[in-house]
Design a protein around this motif. Structure first.
Motif, PDB file in Angstrom:
ATOM      1  N   ALA A  26      -1.405  28.175 -16.563  1.00  0.00           N
ATOM      2  CA  ALA A  26      -0.348  27.936 -15.556  1.00  0.00           C
ATOM      3  C   ALA A  26      -0.699  28.706 -14.292  1.00  0.00           C
ATOM      4  N   TRP A  27      -0.539  28.058 -13.147  1.00  0.00           N
ATOM      5  CA  TRP A  27      -0.652  28.771 -11.867  1.00  0.00           C
ATOM      6  C   TRP A  27       0.522  29.735 -11.777  1.00  0.00           C
ATOM      7  N   LEU A  28       0.248  30.959 -11.338  1.00  0.00           N
ATOM      8  CA  LEU A  28       1.306  31.960 -11.158  1.00  0.00           C
ATOM      9  C   LEU A  28       1.501  32.190  -9.663  1.00  0.00           C
ATOM     10  N   ALA A  29       2.694  31.887  -9.156  1.00  0.00           N
ATOM     11  CA  ALA A  29       2.996  32.157  -7.739  1.00  0.00           C
ATOM     12  C   ALA A  29       3.850  33.419  -7.695  1.00  0.00           C
ATOM     13  N   GLY A  30       5.127  33.321  -7.339  1.00  0.00           N
ATOM     14  CA  GLY A  30       5.973  34.519  -7.317  1.00  0.00           C
ATOM     15  C   GLY A  30       6.400  34.963  -8.705  1.00  0.00           C
ATOM     16  N   GLY A  31       6.321  34.063  -9.686  1.00  0.00           N
ATOM     17  CA  GLY A  31       6.675  34.399 -11.066  1.00  0.00           C
ATOM     18  C   GLY A  31       8.175  34.454 -11.325  1.00  0.00           C
ATOM     19  N   THR A  32       9.000  34.110 -10.329  1.00  0.00           N
ATOM     20  CA  THR A  32      10.451  34.272 -10.529  1.00  0.00           C
ATOM     21  C   THR A  32      11.011  33.301 -11.557  1.00  0.00           C
ATOM     22  N   TRP A  33      10.390  32.164 -11.697  1.00  0.00           N
ATOM     23  CA  TRP A  33      10.790  31.272 -12.784  1.00  0.00           C
ATOM     24  C   TRP A  33       9.921  31.543 -14.013  1.00  0.00           C
ATOM     25  N   LEU A  34       8.594  31.670 -13.796  1.00  0.00           N
ATOM     26  CA  LEU A  34       7.705  31.842 -14.963  1.00  0.00           C
ATOM     27  C   LEU A  34       8.120  33.030 -15.833  1.00  0.00           C
ATOM     28  N   PHE A  35       8.563  34.119 -15.181  1.00  0.00           N
ATOM     29  CA  PHE A  35       8.943  35.315 -15.940  1.00  0.00           C
ATOM     30  C   PHE A  35      10.429  35.340 -16.311  1.00  0.00           C
ATOM     31  N   PHE A  98      19.400  29.919  -1.946  1.00  0.00           N
ATOM     32  CA  PHE A  98      19.054  30.120  -3.361  1.00  0.00           C
ATOM     33  C   PHE A  98      20.245  30.722  -4.083  1.00  0.00           C
ATOM     34  N   LEU A  99      20.318  30.445  -5.380  1.00  0.00           N
ATOM     35  CA  LEU A  99      21.241  31.200  -6.232  1.00  0.00           C
ATOM     36  C   LEU A  99      20.822  32.673  -6.158  1.00  0.00           C
ATOM     37  N   SER A 100      21.766  33.571  -5.900  1.00  0.00           N
ATOM     38  CA  SER A 100      21.475  35.009  -5.797  1.00  0.00           C
ATOM     39  C   SER A 100      20.357  35.299  -4.825  1.00  0.00           C
ATOM     40  N   ALA A 108       9.607  35.049  -4.631  1.00  0.00           N
ATOM     41  CA  ALA A 108       9.464  33.593  -4.769  1.00  0.00           C
ATOM     42  C   ALA A 108       8.701  33.023  -3.584  1.00  0.00           C
ATOM     43  N   THR A 109       7.943  31.963  -3.866  1.00  0.00           N
ATOM     44  CA  THR A 109       7.130  31.334  -2.829  1.00  0.00           C
ATOM     45  C   THR A 109       7.683  29.948  -2.494  1.00  0.00           C
ATOM     46  N   VAL A 110       7.279  29.473  -1.322  1.00  0.00           N
ATOM     47  CA  VAL A 110       7.684  28.130  -0.906  1.00  0.00           C
ATOM     48  C   VAL A 110       7.088  27.098  -1.874  1.00  0.00           C
ATOM     49  N   LEU A 165      -3.120  21.635  -7.785  1.00  0.00           N
ATOM     50  CA  LEU A 165      -2.559  22.768  -7.056  1.00  0.00           C
ATOM     51  C   LEU A 165      -1.929  22.280  -5.759  1.00  0.00           C
ATOM     52  N   LEU A 166      -0.745  22.786  -5.459  1.00  0.00           N
ATOM     53  CA  LEU A 166      -0.164  22.561  -4.133  1.00  0.00           C
ATOM     54  C   LEU A 166      -0.756  23.618  -3.220  1.00  0.00           C
ATOM     55  N   ARG A 167      -1.543  23.193  -2.244  1.00  0.00           N
ATOM     56  CA  ARG A 167      -2.201  24.141  -1.325  1.00  0.00           C
ATOM     57  C   ARG A 167      -1.263  24.584  -0.211  1.00  0.00           C
TER      58      ARG A 167
HETATM   59  C1  LIG Z   1      18.097  34.661 -10.057  1.00  0.00           C
HETATM   60  C2  LIG Z   1      17.347  33.367  -9.831  1.00  0.00           C
HETATM   61  C3  LIG Z   1      17.868  32.436  -8.954  1.00  0.00           C
HETATM   62  C4  LIG Z   1      17.197  31.213  -8.721  1.00  0.00           C
HETATM   63  N1  LIG Z   1      17.761  30.316  -7.859  1.00  0.00           N
HETATM   64  C5  LIG Z   1      17.158  29.134  -7.655  1.00  0.00           C
HETATM   65  C6  LIG Z   1      17.749  28.169  -6.801  1.00  0.00           C
HETATM   66  O1  LIG Z   1      18.845  28.351  -6.278  1.00  0.00           O
HETATM   67  N2  LIG Z   1      17.084  27.022  -6.594  1.00  0.00           N
HETATM   68  C7  LIG Z   1      15.864  26.771  -7.167  1.00  0.00           C
HETATM   69  O2  LIG Z   1      15.261  25.719  -6.910  1.00  0.00           O
HETATM   70  N3  LIG Z   1      15.299  27.666  -8.001  1.00  0.00           N
HETATM   71  C8  LIG Z   1      15.911  28.827  -8.269  1.00  0.00           C
HETATM   72  N4  LIG Z   1      15.344  29.719  -9.146  1.00  0.00           N
HETATM   73  C9  LIG Z   1      14.100  29.333  -9.856  1.00  0.00           C
HETATM   74  C10 LIG Z   1      12.820  29.896  -9.162  1.00  0.00           C
HETATM   75  O3  LIG Z   1      12.939  31.271  -9.026  1.00  0.00           O
HETATM   76  C11 LIG Z   1      12.567  29.284  -7.769  1.00  0.00           C
HETATM   77  O4  LIG Z   1      12.456  27.882  -7.887  1.00  0.00           O
HETATM   78  C12 LIG Z   1      11.342  29.871  -7.068  1.00  0.00           C
HETATM   79  O5  LIG Z   1      11.269  29.387  -5.754  1.00  0.00           O
HETATM   80  C13 LIG Z   1      10.041  29.593  -7.802  1.00  0.00           C
HETATM   81  O6  LIG Z   1       9.001  30.105  -7.010  1.00  0.00           O
HETATM   82  P1  LIG Z   1       7.929  31.140  -7.603  1.00  0.00           P
HETATM   83  O7  LIG Z   1       6.941  31.373  -6.496  1.00  0.00           O
HETATM   84  O8  LIG Z   1       8.546  32.345  -8.160  1.00  0.00           O
HETATM   85  O9  LIG Z   1       7.274  30.228  -8.728  1.00  0.00           O
HETATM   86  P2  LIG Z   1       6.684  30.627 -10.172  1.00  0.00           P
HETATM   87  O10 LIG Z   1       7.768  31.110 -11.076  1.00  0.00           O
HETATM   88  O11 LIG Z   1       5.475  31.479 -10.019  1.00  0.00           O
HETATM   89  O12 LIG Z   1       6.170  29.163 -10.617  1.00  0.00           O
HETATM   90  C14 LIG Z   1       7.086  28.123 -10.843  1.00  0.00           C
HETATM   91  C15 LIG Z   1       6.306  26.902 -11.401  1.00  0.00           C
HETATM   92  O13 LIG Z   1       5.540  26.273 -10.373  1.00  0.00           O
HETATM   93  C16 LIG Z   1       4.140  26.289 -10.685  1.00  0.00           C
HETATM   94  N5  LIG Z   1       3.479  26.587  -9.408  1.00  0.00           N
HETATM   95  C17 LIG Z   1       3.763  27.606  -8.569  1.00  0.00           C
HETATM   96  N6  LIG Z   1       3.032  27.512  -7.440  1.00  0.00           N
HETATM   97  C18 LIG Z   1       2.261  26.395  -7.593  1.00  0.00           C
HETATM   98  C19 LIG Z   1       1.297  25.763  -6.738  1.00  0.00           C
HETATM   99  N7  LIG Z   1       0.993  26.228  -5.522  1.00  0.00           N
HETATM  100  N8  LIG Z   1       0.683  24.633  -7.188  1.00  0.00           N
HETATM  101  C20 LIG Z   1       1.003  24.119  -8.413  1.00  0.00           C
HETATM  102  N9  LIG Z   1       1.906  24.675  -9.254  1.00  0.00           N
HETATM  103  C21 LIG Z   1       2.528  25.811  -8.845  1.00  0.00           C
HETATM  104  C22 LIG Z   1       3.984  27.384 -11.742  1.00  0.00           C
HETATM  105  O14 LIG Z   1       2.857  27.154 -12.567  1.00  0.00           O
HETATM  106  C23 LIG Z   1       5.308  27.249 -12.496  1.00  0.00           C
HETATM  107  O15 LIG Z   1       5.240  26.151 -13.372  1.00  0.00           O
HETATM  108  C24 LIG Z   1      15.976  30.939  -9.386  1.00  0.00           C
HETATM  109  C25 LIG Z   1      15.452  31.895 -10.276  1.00  0.00           C
HETATM  110  C26 LIG Z   1      16.126  33.107 -10.496  1.00  0.00           C
HETATM  111  C27 LIG Z   1      15.519  34.101 -11.448  1.00  0.00           C
END
Ligand SMILES: Cc1cc2nc3c(=O)[nH]c(=O)nc-3n(C[C@H](O)[C@H](O)[C@H](O)COP(=O)(O)OP(=O)(O)OC[C@H]3O[C@@H](n4cnc5c(N)ncnc54)[C@H](O)[C@@H]3O)c2cc1C
Length: 280
Positions: A26-35, A98-100, A108-110, A165-167
């Motif tokens: 799995a690609w790891l970006a900000g990890g806010t969902w993955l973790f 975003f929620l919270s 979190a990343t775009v 990958l989304l660049r």
């Molecule tokens: C408290 C809390 C509130 C949240 N509120 C919201 C909300 O209101 N709305 C919402 O949509 N989400 C929400 N989320 C879910 C999530 O945190 C967000 O969607 C966040 O933007 C995910 O970004 P990230 O960089 O942390 O992604 P990650 O957790 O790192 O990755 C998310 C998924 O995308 C994949 N991925 C990441 N980057 C790429 C890339 N460049 N190319 C291909 N695949 C990729 C990863 O493999 C994984 O499957 C919330 C989560 C928490 C914990």
């Protein structure tokens, strides 16, 4: 959360180093969902931070947003953007949607938000409304492009193939120069969006673009050469959004989402009909 199925984290210097995509990667970006929940099928995380992509690259043609750009960086860009980009304050509205919000802003990343492809993904709302185009890097094939609106095909479903990958996302300058109106509803103050709707209008040509998100399982975009009258807008929504496309979850019923969609789109229609410059 500890991901006890993960046995390896890789930090490639460039994305081509990952030639063979295996099930369990799995690609790891900000990890806010993955973790945030167990990932029992994942054994290897591939950290996108090590690719060191510049987060934001403005030019006369528009804005290149790297998938790895943090929500907070996008939020801060509002201060530095060219003054003729009248739609940029919309970045701030969406970063706060975003929620919270504040808890995840710095991680979190775009790109992570767009790839999650949740109905309430505010980066989908933002980049979709501003006519964003995704640059996609499939494994072992040539890069391809897709409009953000076409990238998401359902609730947590998108067009990415395994390992793709989304660049980044490119917002054209023409869209950044538009005026906009923004409406959002949540059940609680920092809750998940139940409805998030953005209208944009080209101040010179007058064309009107309406982007409905959060209310529906995937983003819906309606394009008009001029602002329609109230009945015309309602008919266009009825044609584009069958009742089955309204989302049903704990944050809102399809009936309520449909009601708010009519209510907000009419407000947006009226607001943009009476304005030719600036933002609210
Ligand atoms: C408290 C809390 C509130 C949240 N509120 C919201 C909300 O209101 N709305 C919402 O949509 N989400 C929400 N989320 C879910 C999530 O945190 C967000 O969607 C966040 O933007 C995910 O970004 P990230 O960089 O942390 O992604 P990650 O957790 O790192 O990755 C998310 C998924 O995308 C994949 N991925 C990441 N980057 C790429 C890339 N460049 N190319 C291909 N695949 C990729 C990863 O493999 C994984 O499957 C919330 C989560 C928490 C914990």
């Amino acid at each position: 959360m500890d991901l006890n199925t993960v046995t390896e984290i890789r930090h490639p210097a460039n994305a081509d180093a990952i030639t063979k995509w295996e099930k369990g990667y799995a690609w790891l970006a900000g990890g806010t969902w993955l973790f945030s929940e167990p990932q029992i099928d994942t054994h290897t995380l591939i950290d996108l931070d090590s690719l060191k992509w510049p987060s934001l690259r403005p030019s006369r043609d528009g804005l290149e947003i790297a998938a790895t750009c943090k929500i907070n960086e996008l939020n801060q860009f509002v201060e530095k953007a060219p003054s003729e980009w009248s739609a940029v304050p919309l970045f701030r509205e969406c970063c706060r949607s975003f929620l919270s919000s504040f808890k995840i802003w710095n991680s979190a990343t775009v790109g992570g938000n767009i790839c999650m492809s949740l109905p309430a993904g505010p980066m989908i709302s933002l980049t979709g409304a501003l006519e964003g185009v995704c640059e996609l890097w499939p494994r072992g094939e040539k890069p391809r492009k897709a409009a953000v609106i076409d990238f998401i095909t359902g609730n947590h479903v998108n067009i990415l193939s395994p390992g793709e990958l989304l660049r980044g996302i490119r917002l054209p300058a023409s869209a950044l120069k538009k005026i906009y109106a923004f409406r959002r509803f949540t059940l609680t103050q920092l809750g998940r969006s139940e409805v998030l709707i953005i209208g944009t209008k080209d101040p010179e040509k007058g064309d009107f673009l309406l982007t409905v998100t959060a209310a529906t399982v995937r983003p819906i975009q309606l394009s008009f050469s001029d602002i329609p009258d109230a009945d015309g807008l309602k008919r266009a929504i009825d044609d584009a959004v069958p009742f089955s496309l309204y989302l049903d979850d704990v944050h809102g019923s399809p009936e309520h989402r449909k009601h708010l969609t009519y209510y907000f789109t009419e407000q947006i229609r009226q607001e943009l009909s009476s304005r030719n410059r600036g933002h609210a």
